[in-house]
Design a protein around this motif. Structure first.
Motif, PDB file in Angstrom:
ATOM      1  N   PHE A  25      91.378 -14.644 -16.831  1.00  0.00           N
ATOM      2  CA  PHE A  25      90.924 -16.092 -16.840  1.00  0.00           C
ATOM      3  C   PHE A  25      91.384 -17.070 -15.728  1.00  0.00           C
ATOM      4  CE2 PHE A  25      90.804 -20.530 -18.318  1.00  0.00           C
ATOM      5  CZ  PHE A  25      89.455 -20.578 -18.484  1.00  0.00           C
ATOM      6  N   GLY A  26      92.761 -16.928 -15.469  1.00  0.00           N
ATOM      7  CA  GLY A  26      93.222 -17.839 -14.504  1.00  0.00           C
ATOM      8  C   GLY A  26      92.841 -17.285 -13.143  1.00  0.00           C
ATOM      9  N   THR A  36      80.360 -24.997 -12.140  1.00  0.00           N
ATOM     10  CA  THR A  36      79.686 -26.050 -12.612  1.00  0.00           C
ATOM     11  C   THR A  36      80.317 -26.349 -14.077  1.00  0.00           C
ATOM     12  OG1 THR A  36      78.129 -24.852 -13.907  1.00  0.00           O
ATOM     13  CG2 THR A  36      77.561 -25.579 -11.521  1.00  0.00           C
ATOM     14  N   LEU A  37      80.376 -27.530 -14.651  1.00  0.00           N
ATOM     15  CA  LEU A  37      80.805 -27.799 -15.992  1.00  0.00           C
ATOM     16  C   LEU A  37      80.528 -26.831 -17.026  1.00  0.00           C
ATOM     17  CD1 LEU A  37      82.540 -29.532 -17.753  1.00  0.00           C
ATOM     18  CD2 LEU A  37      80.419 -31.045 -18.086  1.00  0.00           C
ATOM     19  N   VAL A  41      82.849 -24.592 -19.171  1.00  0.00           N
ATOM     20  CA  VAL A  41      82.844 -24.588 -20.657  1.00  0.00           C
ATOM     21  C   VAL A  41      82.673 -23.040 -21.190  1.00  0.00           C
ATOM     22  CG1 VAL A  41      81.397 -25.328 -22.688  1.00  0.00           C
ATOM     23  CG2 VAL A  41      81.971 -27.037 -20.805  1.00  0.00           C
ATOM     24  N   LEU A  42      81.767 -22.419 -20.475  1.00  0.00           N
ATOM     25  CA  LEU A  42      81.509 -21.007 -21.168  1.00  0.00           C
ATOM     26  C   LEU A  42      82.797 -20.045 -21.065  1.00  0.00           C
ATOM     27  CD1 LEU A  42      77.811 -20.384 -20.454  1.00  0.00           C
ATOM     28  CD2 LEU A  42      78.890 -21.133 -22.602  1.00  0.00           C
ATOM     29  N   LEU A  85      83.579 -24.276 -30.502  1.00  0.00           N
ATOM     30  CA  LEU A  85      83.123 -25.884 -30.051  1.00  0.00           C
ATOM     31  C   LEU A  85      82.422 -25.942 -28.956  1.00  0.00           C
ATOM     32  CD1 LEU A  85      85.751 -28.040 -31.711  1.00  0.00           C
ATOM     33  CD2 LEU A  85      83.331 -27.968 -32.401  1.00  0.00           C
ATOM     34  N   THR A  86      83.263 -25.357 -27.791  1.00  0.00           N
ATOM     35  CA  THR A  86      82.741 -25.197 -26.519  1.00  0.00           C
ATOM     36  C   THR A  86      81.163 -24.702 -26.448  1.00  0.00           C
ATOM     37  OG1 THR A  86      83.758 -23.389 -25.978  1.00  0.00           O
ATOM     38  CG2 THR A  86      84.943 -25.357 -25.437  1.00  0.00           C
ATOM     39  N   PHE A  87      80.973 -23.618 -27.235  1.00  0.00           N
ATOM     40  CA  PHE A  87      79.726 -23.180 -27.368  1.00  0.00           C
ATOM     41  C   PHE A  87      78.551 -23.864 -27.588  1.00  0.00           C
ATOM     42  CE2 PHE A  87      82.363 -18.986 -26.658  1.00  0.00           C
ATOM     43  CZ  PHE A  87      81.676 -18.400 -25.346  1.00  0.00           C
TER      44      PHE A  87
END
Length: 179
Positions: A25-26, A36-37, A41-42, A85-87
């Protein structure tokens, strides 16, 4: 005590898997800082969800052998909740995303520090879990203190945080494996 050490060393793969996911991920966050935001988020949601699921599996599977297994469970549930929550809110603003990430990092970090304190008499290298926890708390606090940072800065900060935390967890895993 011997039972706890055996349980911890038998399950060295849990922090290894968490660390590998964090490192991947890093790298993604650092490689594409202008995401993009929605993509950010995803990516965060996927990372938090996978990390949470792995932590819950480890906690539930070994609850009868680890005295404070519920610390791992709390960490996992928090990751799952913040990931989901992010999804469900993909159009969230950068500031709300920042609060989600900061809250998740602080609560996860506190759980990891508490777990490291518990393990300090049982294993060598528990400080790595404590380090991962302290880094998580510092990361969360930094996001709250400097909320005006742009998404580019946030992506770099998230990437660096995930890499350092992931490496600490991978090193911890191999120390546990050697027990």
């Amino acid at each position: 005590m011997a039972s706890l050490i055996g349980t911890i060393s038998d399950h060295w793969w849990v922090p290894l898997l968490r660390g590998i996911v964090a490192v991947l991920f890093g790298f993604m966050a650092l490689a594409w800082p202008v995401l993009t935001l929605g993509v950010l988020v995803l990516l965060f949601g996927a990372y938090a969800l996978v990390d949470g699921v792995v932590a819950v599996i480890g906690a539930v599977r070994y609850r009868d052998r680890v005295e404070r297994w519920w610390l791992w469970l709390i960490t996992g549930v928090l990751g799952i909740v913040f990931g989901v929550l992010t999804f469900f809110w993909p159009g969230v603003t950068a500031l709300v995303l920042l609060w989600f990430i900061a809250g998740w990092a602080i609560l996860t970090g506190i759980s990891e520090v508490l777990a490291a304190v518990q393990f300090r008499k049982a294993i060598e290298g528990e400080w790595l879990l404590g380090l991962a926890g302290v880094l998580s708390v510092l990361f969360g606090v930094a996001l709250l203190v400097w909320p005006g940072a742009g998404l580019l800065s946030l992506a770099w900060l998230i990437g660096a945080y995930a890499l350092v935390t992931g490496v600490a967890l991978v090193v911890l895993a191999f120390r546990l494996r050697s027990l």
